[in-house]
Design an enzyme around this catalytic site. Structure first.
Site, PDB file in Angstrom:
ATOM      1  N   LYS A  52     -11.200  -0.867  -1.936  1.00 54.99           N
ATOM      2  CA  LYS A  52     -10.809  -1.528  -0.944  1.00 54.99           C
ATOM      3  C   LYS A  52     -12.173  -1.321   0.068  1.00 54.99           C
ATOM      4  O   LYS A  52     -12.726  -0.083  -0.204  1.00 54.99           O
ATOM      5  CB  LYS A  52      -9.029  -1.048  -0.240  1.00 54.99           C
ATOM      6  CG  LYS A  52      -8.195  -1.261  -0.268  1.00 54.99           C
ATOM      7  CD  LYS A  52      -6.998  -0.830  -0.165  1.00 54.99           C
ATOM      8  CE  LYS A  52      -5.847  -0.868  -0.855  1.00 54.99           C
ATOM      9  NZ  LYS A  52      -4.241   0.073  -0.872  1.00 54.99           N
TER      10      LYS A  52
ATOM     11  N   LYS B 264      -8.036   6.414   6.070  1.00 54.42           N
ATOM     12  CA  LYS B 264      -7.253   5.267   5.719  1.00 54.42           C
ATOM     13  C   LYS B 264      -8.071   4.519   4.596  1.00 54.42           C
ATOM     14  O   LYS B 264      -8.350   3.458   5.360  1.00 54.42           O
ATOM     15  CB  LYS B 264      -6.398   4.750   7.336  1.00 54.42           C
ATOM     16  CG  LYS B 264      -6.035   6.687   7.077  1.00 54.42           C
ATOM     17  CD  LYS B 264      -4.819   5.643   8.683  1.00 54.42           C
ATOM     18  CE  LYS B 264      -4.742   6.927   8.499  1.00 54.42           C
ATOM     19  NZ  LYS B 264      -3.248   7.170  10.729  1.00 54.42           N
TER      20      LYS B 264
ATOM     21  N   SER C 235      -2.220   0.425  -4.265  1.00 54.63           N
ATOM     22  CA  SER C 235      -3.127   1.891  -3.650  1.00 54.63           C
ATOM     23  C   SER C 235      -4.506   2.538  -3.770  1.00 54.63           C
ATOM     24  O   SER C 235      -4.666   2.300  -5.631  1.00 54.63           O
ATOM     25  CB  SER C 235      -1.986   3.052  -3.200  1.00 54.63           C
ATOM     26  OG  SER C 235      -2.294   3.733  -3.147  1.00 54.63           O
ATOM     27  N   ALA C 236      -5.077   3.080  -3.455  1.00 51.83           N
ATOM     28  CA  ALA C 236      -6.345   3.044  -4.085  1.00 51.83           C
ATOM     29  C   ALA C 236      -5.886   5.229  -4.549  1.00 51.83           C
ATOM     30  O   ALA C 236      -7.629   5.247  -4.966  1.00 51.83           O
ATOM     31  CB  ALA C 236      -6.974   3.703  -2.164  1.00 51.83           C
TER      32      ALA C 236
ATOM     33  N   GLU D 124       0.189  -3.707   4.460  1.00 51.05           N
ATOM     34  CA  GLU D 124      -1.690  -2.485   5.138  1.00 51.05           C
ATOM     35  C   GLU D 124      -1.332  -1.885   5.966  1.00 51.05           C
ATOM     36  O   GLU D 124      -1.154  -2.094   6.769  1.00 51.05           O
ATOM     37  CB  GLU D 124      -2.802  -3.681   4.657  1.00 51.05           C
ATOM     38  CG  GLU D 124      -3.401  -2.835   2.862  1.00 51.05           C
ATOM     39  CD  GLU D 124      -4.100  -1.390   2.536  1.00 51.05           C
ATOM     40  OE1 GLU D 124      -3.879  -1.131   4.382  1.00 51.05           O
ATOM     41  OE2 GLU D 124      -4.163  -1.191   1.622  1.00 51.05           O
ATOM     42  N   ASP D 125      -2.102  -0.580   5.972  1.00 48.86           N
ATOM     43  CA  ASP D 125      -1.746   0.468   7.471  1.00 48.86           C
ATOM     44  C   ASP D 125      -3.197   0.285   7.923  1.00 48.86           C
ATOM     45  O   ASP D 125      -3.157   1.407   8.452  1.00 48.86           O
ATOM     46  CB  ASP D 125      -1.259   1.766   7.345  1.00 48.86           C
ATOM     47  CG  ASP D 125      -2.173   2.813   5.861  1.00 48.86           C
ATOM     48  OD1 ASP D 125      -2.243   2.068   5.176  1.00 48.86           O
ATOM     49  OD2 ASP D 125      -1.903   3.226   6.667  1.00 48.86           O
TER      50      ASP D 125
ATOM     51  N   THR E 260       1.025   9.967   4.227  1.00 50.13           N
ATOM     52  CA  THR E 260       0.997  10.977   3.410  1.00 50.13           C
ATOM     53  C   THR E 260      -0.903  11.643   4.028  1.00 50.13           C
ATOM     54  O   THR E 260      -1.555  12.635   3.784  1.00 50.13           O
ATOM     55  CB  THR E 260       0.386  10.943   2.044  1.00 50.13           C
ATOM     56  OG1 THR E 260      -0.475   9.797   1.845  1.00 50.13           O
ATOM     57  CG2 THR E 260       1.518  11.131   0.688  1.00 50.13           C
TER      58      THR E 260
ATOM     59  N   ASP F 269       0.252  -1.099   0.323  1.00 50.74           N
ATOM     60  CA  ASP F 269      -0.215  -0.404   0.290  1.00 50.74           C
ATOM     61  C   ASP F 269       0.754   1.183   0.150  1.00 50.74           C
ATOM     62  O   ASP F 269       2.676   1.038   0.513  1.00 50.74           O
ATOM     63  CB  ASP F 269      -0.902  -0.634   1.420  1.00 50.74           C
ATOM     64  CG  ASP F 269      -1.790   1.025   1.462  1.00 50.74           C
ATOM     65  OD1 ASP F 269      -2.728   1.365   0.593  1.00 50.74           O
ATOM     66  OD2 ASP F 269      -1.423   1.691   2.138  1.00 50.74           O
ATOM     67  N   LEU F 270       0.435   2.393  -0.257  1.00 49.09           N
ATOM     68  CA  LEU F 270       1.169   3.822  -0.633  1.00 49.09           C
ATOM     69  C   LEU F 270       0.743   4.710   1.093  1.00 49.09           C
ATOM     70  O   LEU F 270       2.044   4.129   1.784  1.00 49.09           O
ATOM     71  CB  LEU F 270       1.251   4.068  -0.867  1.00 49.09           C
ATOM     72  CG  LEU F 270       1.984   5.774  -1.620  1.00 49.09           C
ATOM     73  CD1 LEU F 270       3.367   4.781  -2.088  1.00 49.09           C
ATOM     74  CD2 LEU F 270       0.782   6.476  -2.733  1.00 49.09           C
ATOM     75  N   ASP F 271      -0.038   5.026   0.729  1.00 49.41           N
ATOM     76  CA  ASP F 271       0.184   6.005   1.710  1.00 49.41           C
ATOM     77  C   ASP F 271      -0.016   5.464   2.949  1.00 49.41           C
ATOM     78  O   ASP F 271      -1.277   4.350   3.547  1.00 49.41           O
ATOM     79  CB  ASP F 271      -1.662   6.553   1.625  1.00 49.41           C
ATOM     80  CG  ASP F 271      -1.595   7.841   0.560  1.00 49.41           C
ATOM     81  OD1 ASP F 271      -0.473   7.955   0.510  1.00 49.41           O
ATOM     82  OD2 ASP F 271      -2.950   7.684   0.038  1.00 49.41           O
TER      83      ASP F 271
HETATM   84  P1  B16 Z   1      -6.608  10.192  -3.322  1.00 51.01           P
HETATM   85  P2  B16 Z   1      -3.665   4.236   0.004  1.00 51.01           P
HETATM   86  C1  B16 Z   1      -5.612   6.002   0.268  1.00 51.01           C
HETATM   87  O1  B16 Z   1      -4.640   5.469  -0.749  1.00 51.01           O
HETATM   88  C2  B16 Z   1      -5.540   6.613   1.740  1.00 51.01           C
HETATM   89  O2  B16 Z   1      -5.677   5.735   2.270  1.00 51.01           O
HETATM   90  C3  B16 Z   1      -6.750   6.943   1.297  1.00 51.01           C
HETATM   91  O3  B16 Z   1      -6.647   8.396   2.373  1.00 51.01           O
HETATM   92  C4  B16 Z   1      -7.216   8.181   0.145  1.00 51.01           C
HETATM   93  O4  B16 Z   1      -8.421   9.100   0.447  1.00 51.01           O
HETATM   94  C5  B16 Z   1      -7.156   7.548  -1.445  1.00 51.01           C
HETATM   95  O5  B16 Z   1      -6.352   6.890  -0.786  1.00 51.01           O
HETATM   96  C6  B16 Z   1      -7.522   7.795  -2.502  1.00 51.01           C
HETATM   97  O6  B16 Z   1      -6.856   9.124  -2.575  1.00 51.01           O
HETATM   98  O7  B16 Z   1      -7.447  10.900  -3.007  1.00 51.01           O
HETATM   99  O8  B16 Z   1      -5.014  10.408  -3.365  1.00 51.01           O
HETATM  100  O9  B16 Z   1      -6.817   9.610  -5.270  1.00 51.01           O
HETATM  101  O10 B16 Z   1      -3.118   3.826   1.461  1.00 51.01           O
HETATM  102  O11 B16 Z   1      -4.305   2.979   0.101  1.00 51.01           O
HETATM  103  O12 B16 Z   1      -2.414   4.218  -1.006  1.00 51.01           O
HETATM  104 MG    MG Z   2      -2.647   3.069   3.085  1.00 46.75          MG
END
Ligand code: B16
Ligand code: MG
Length: 228
Positions: free
Chosen positions: A144, A44, A113-114, A168-169, A16, A8-10
């Site tokens: 997710k 998250k 990542s989402a 994953e976090d 972030t 996962d990224l964030d």
């Molecule tokens: P964006 P991850 C997710 O990233 C974040 O955890 C989540 O808080 C955010 O709403 C989602 O990406 C969408 O992000 O607005 O930049 O498209 O944790 O799946 O890497």
């Molecule tokens: Mg994350």
């Protein structure tokens, strides 16, 4: 046998979440209600659209479709104002070294990542070349806890789900990994990530060889000895 680590990224590679929080708070302020860091925990791993629905629910507010779309765009522009300025300093402790060690061991690496901003974030922190495949919010139709993002990441590197481990976090991300029938290592708090196979606080001081033993006992599978 494990052939691919999916990250996962964030919250796993880069911190972030604080910028997402500031941008969502600015939106909530503009709509006239409070939005706390505690509330932000619920966002998250959740997609942008689902995040806005949660923010509106917290504020007891609703928006017509055009205003909903504008709110999504405003929030993202405010978020991008922060993201365009980040650098490798925002990589979470140990993450860059861990990625390098994993790749040195011959294990494939993929991003799952989402975020629709994942490409820009990887570019800003200088980690684009550390992933064999990048699957993000632009590449999937289902957020997710749907397993699509991780199944696509595995497919992109030619691995079966049982050959993958997900880092994953977020609770939604852990569920997505389990729904993909992959082994999941939580990054963060065991109380939040109670469904992960096991949880580590982060990558600082962690070498993939040490993790492989824990992965083997968590999965009940016999793994070959480390090659490096
Ligand atoms: P964006 P991850 C997710 O990233 C974040 O955890 C989540 O808080 C955010 O709403 C989602 O990406 C969408 O992000 O607005 O930049 O498209 O944790 O799946 O890497
Ligand atoms: Mg994350």
């Amino acid at each position: 046998m494990i052939h691919c680590f999916i990250f996962d990224l964030d919250g796993v590679i880069v911190d972030t979440a604080k910028y997402h929080y500031l941008a969502w708070k600015r939106l909530a302020d503009s709509l006239g209600f409070d939005f706390t860091e505690h509330d932000n925990e619920r966002l998250k791993g959740v997609s942008r659209v689902e995040s806005l629905k949660i923010v509106l629910e917290i504020g007891g507010a609703s928006l017509i479709e055009s205003a909903f779309e504008k709110a999504l765009d405003d929030k993202n522009q405010w978020y991008l104002d922060y993201i365009r300025r980040i650098s490798a300093e925002e990589i979470l402790p140990g993450a860059a070294g861990f990625l390098e060690a994993v790749r040195g061991r011959g294990i494939k690496t993929a991003l799952g990542s989402a975020s629709k901003n994942a490409g820009l974030i990887l570019e800003r922190i200088g980690l684009c070349d550390q992933f064999d495949s990048v699957i993000d919010g632009n590449s999937v139709s289902n957020a997710k806890p749907d397993p699509e993002v991780f199944l696509k990441a595995a497919g992109a590197v030619g691995c079966a789900p049982k050959e993958c481990v997900v880092f994953e976090d977020a609770a939604a991300g852990v569920q997505a990994a389990l729904n993909a029938e992959m082994l999941c290592i939580g990054i963060g708090s065991p109380a939040v990530l109670r469904d992960a196979h096991f949880v580590i606080p982060g990558f600082a001081g962690i070498h993939p060889n040490a993790l492989m033993d824990r992965i083997a006992s968590a999965s009940g599978r016999i793994l070959p000895p480390p090659t490096c």
